[in-house]
Design an enzyme around this catalytic site. Structure first.
Site, PDB file in Angstrom:
ATOM      1  N   THR A  97      33.185  47.853  26.007  1.00 14.56           N
ATOM      2  CA  THR A  97      33.862  49.104  26.319  1.00 14.56           C
ATOM      3  C   THR A  97      33.753  50.079  25.156  1.00 14.56           C
ATOM      4  OG1 THR A  97      35.852  50.055  27.308  1.00 14.56           O
ATOM      5  CG2 THR A  97      36.200  48.433  25.549  1.00 14.56           C
ATOM      6  N   HIS A 226      21.071  49.387  25.223  1.00 13.54           N
ATOM      7  CA  HIS A 226      20.498  49.817  26.505  1.00 13.54           C
ATOM      8  C   HIS A 226      19.138  50.395  26.171  1.00 13.54           C
ATOM      9  CE1 HIS A 226      24.459  49.231  28.031  1.00 13.54           C
ATOM     10  NE2 HIS A 226      24.137  49.672  29.226  1.00 13.54           N
ATOM     11  N   GLU A 229      16.059  52.639  29.988  1.00 11.29           N
ATOM     12  CA  GLU A 229      16.699  52.975  31.271  1.00 11.29           C
ATOM     13  C   GLU A 229      16.065  54.217  31.871  1.00 11.29           C
ATOM     14  OE1 GLU A 229      21.024  53.020  30.577  1.00 11.29           O
ATOM     15  OE2 GLU A 229      21.187  52.405  32.680  1.00 11.29           O
ATOM     16  N   ASP A 305      28.114  47.185  36.214  1.00 12.89           N
ATOM     17  CA  ASP A 305      29.335  47.897  36.611  1.00 12.89           C
ATOM     18  C   ASP A 305      29.724  47.399  38.001  1.00 12.89           C
ATOM     19  OD1 ASP A 305      29.487  50.014  34.415  1.00 12.89           O
ATOM     20  OD2 ASP A 305      27.455  50.338  35.154  1.00 12.89           O
TER      21      ASP A 305
HETATM   22  C1  6MZ Z   1      24.234  53.239  30.332  1.00 11.61           C
HETATM   23  C2  6MZ Z   1      26.383  52.755  30.983  1.00 11.61           C
HETATM   24  C3  6MZ Z   1      25.901  52.270  32.234  1.00 11.61           C
HETATM   25  O1  6MZ Z   1      32.734  51.892  28.025  1.00 11.61           O
HETATM   26  O2  6MZ Z   1      34.274  53.347  29.349  1.00 11.61           O
HETATM   27  N1  6MZ Z   1      27.703  52.638  30.980  1.00 11.61           N
HETATM   28  N2  6MZ Z   1      25.540  53.227  30.050  1.00 11.61           N
HETATM   29  N3  6MZ Z   1      23.721  52.798  31.491  1.00 11.61           N
HETATM   30  C4  6MZ Z   1      24.509  52.322  32.472  1.00 11.61           C
HETATM   31  N4  6MZ Z   1      23.926  51.930  33.650  1.00 11.61           N
HETATM   32  C5  6MZ Z   1      24.310  52.410  34.928  1.00 11.61           C
HETATM   33  N5  6MZ Z   1      26.969  51.841  32.930  1.00 11.61           N
HETATM   34  C6  6MZ Z   1      28.051  52.072  32.146  1.00 11.61           C
HETATM   35  O3  6MZ Z   1      32.599  51.869  30.521  1.00 11.61           O
HETATM   36  C7  6MZ Z   1      31.909  52.959  31.102  1.00 11.61           C
HETATM   37  C8  6MZ Z   1      30.847  53.464  30.159  1.00 11.61           C
HETATM   38  O4  6MZ Z   1      29.836  52.458  29.977  1.00 11.61           O
HETATM   39  C9  6MZ Z   1      28.552  53.072  29.848  1.00 11.61           C
HETATM   40  C10 6MZ Z   1      28.782  54.582  29.903  1.00 11.61           C
HETATM   41  O5  6MZ Z   1      28.919  55.081  28.602  1.00 11.61           O
HETATM   42  C11 6MZ Z   1      30.103  54.685  30.662  1.00 11.61           C
HETATM   43  O6  6MZ Z   1      30.781  55.890  30.384  1.00 11.61           O
HETATM   44  P1  6MZ Z   1      33.578  52.004  29.253  1.00 11.61           P
HETATM   45  O7  6MZ Z   1      34.548  50.877  29.412  1.00 11.61           O
END
Ligand code: 6MZ
Length: 365
Positions: A97, A226, A229, A305
């Site tokens: 997070t 990451h 992507e 997610d």
């Molecule tokens: C890149 C992603 C993501 O950190 O607020 N996040 N970053 N690629 C992805 N693939 C789809 N999915 C999520 O969780 C949400 C945050 O995680 C990252 C993004 O920064 C998103 O705002 P937390 O708990």
């Protein structure tokens, strides 16, 4: 699906706010709508929409963050995420997070992480072990889990190890990234084991985060990025040069990148549903899972997610089985092999090996 659920699993790429339950997101959004902070009628369809492009996903995250970023919501969604993963027999979870600052709510990056820790402590339906194991002098047999035999509603409680990764968002500055790394170092005794670089891949420059990532590594934190992507050949190249301990996605790799990845043996966190939903790969048949799996490259299936993409880890295994012809034995091995890529210590790895060993006797392979 039932079989995939019954098998022990390891989740290494789960974003906390992306793992929020739809029902919780709707409830929190409605409450903010009632207070007049947002217009609920405008956001309801955004939450319920299922087919989002990558850029729409990041718009949804901005909305989720408005809805969740107060201490009690963070505590709640942490608790629920752990319960959800444990309920489908995830036995080790690395939850990541992005620590957030919000002056109007009296929230600092530290108090945000403390709210996450409160969420881990609040779980009662499952036994959660999240602090690093310490052998107390004179008590070499300290249990990894306290209260393992506790019952919940008459049934033995499941056990789950949880470790935390703090994410750096690609919108952040070098200083903000460094602040997150320092916080991670200070929180190590609460189970923070590493740093993740994430956020909208179309935003930000790799060089901005390099000082913080290097510092994290020098200080012994694990790093996952990451990577690939979107199409950004130079960045993928530079990230592979950095030799992170794991990478996520690897969707837009070119021949040269695959060669370097394979020779460096960096494990890949594969998120099938996420990649398909965001159109990061054209079809499931074209997914690089197949090539990496056949090449015996280290990889691990993950959800990314689970809330945003309406999936769960068992479903990711089911998709791998139906799309790439994996049988039960292969799925079990794939799940077990992930033990070698976790960021927790050898004591946890040893415990997980035992869990898989005894599960092998009980699940029909
Ligand atoms: C890149 C992603 C993501 O950190 O607020 N996040 N970053 N690629 C992805 N693939 C789809 N999915 C999520 O969780 C949400 C945050 O995680 C990252 C993004 O920064 C998103 O705002 P937390 O708990």
């Amino acid at each position: 699906m039932d079989w995939c659920e019954s098998m022990p699993k390891i989740e290494l790429h789960a974003h906390l706010n992306g793992s929020i339950r739809d029902s919780t997101l709707l409830e929190l959004a409605r409450a903010l709508g009632d207070k007049g902070v947002i217009d609920f009628s405008q956001v309801e369809h955004v939450i319920l929409k299922n087919d989002r492009s990558l850029s729409e996903v990041f718009k949804l995250f901005d909305l989720i963050h408005i809805v969740t970023t107060d201490h009690s919501s963070i505590t709640r969604i942490t608790k629920e995420a752990v319960e959800d993963f444990a309920s489908e027999n995830v036995v080790y979870l690395e939850l990541r997070t992005t620590p957030k600052k919000n002056d109007s709510l009296g929230m600092s990056k530290r108090s945000y992480v403390e709210a996450v820790l409160d969420g881990l402590r609040a779980v009662s339906s499952v036994v959660v072990a999240f602090t690093p194991y310490k052998v107390e002098p004179g008590n070499l047999s300290s249990p990894l889990f306290s209260g393992v035999n506790d019952k919940y509603n008459g049934n033995p409680r499941k056990r789950i190890f949880v470790r935390l990764l703090l994410s750096i968002d690609r919108r952040e500055t070098t200083e903000a990234a460094m602040e997150t790394v320092i916080l991670a170092l200070e929180m190590r005794h609460f189970g923070v084991v590493g740093i993740d670089l994430s956020g909208n891949p179309a935003v930000g420059e790799w060089m901005t985060y390099l000082p913080a990532l290097k510092f994290a590594r020098e200080q012994g934190l694990h790093v996952t990025l990451h990577c690939g992507e979107v199409l950004n050949s130079k960045e993928i190249h530079d990230m592979l040069d950095f030799l992170p301990q794991r990478i996520g996605h690897a969707c837009f790799f070119e021949e040269e990148h695959w060669k370097r990845l394979k020779s460096s043996n960096i494990p890949v966190e594969i998120c099938l549903t996420s990649n398909i939903r965001t159109l990061s790969v054209p079809t499931i048949d074209a997914h690089h899972f197949a090539d990496l799996y056949n090449a015996k490259h280290p990889l691990v299936l993950c959800t990314d997610d689970s809330g945003v993409f309406s999936t769960c880890l068992s479903n990711e295994y089911k998709i791998a089985a139906s799309s790439f012809g994996l049988g039960r034995k292969e799925m079990f091995e794939l799940s077990k092999n992930a033990i070698e890529f976790i960021f927790a210590d050898n004591v946890v790895k040893g415990d997980l090996r035992k869990t898989f060993y005894s599960a092998a006797e009980n699940v029909e392979l």
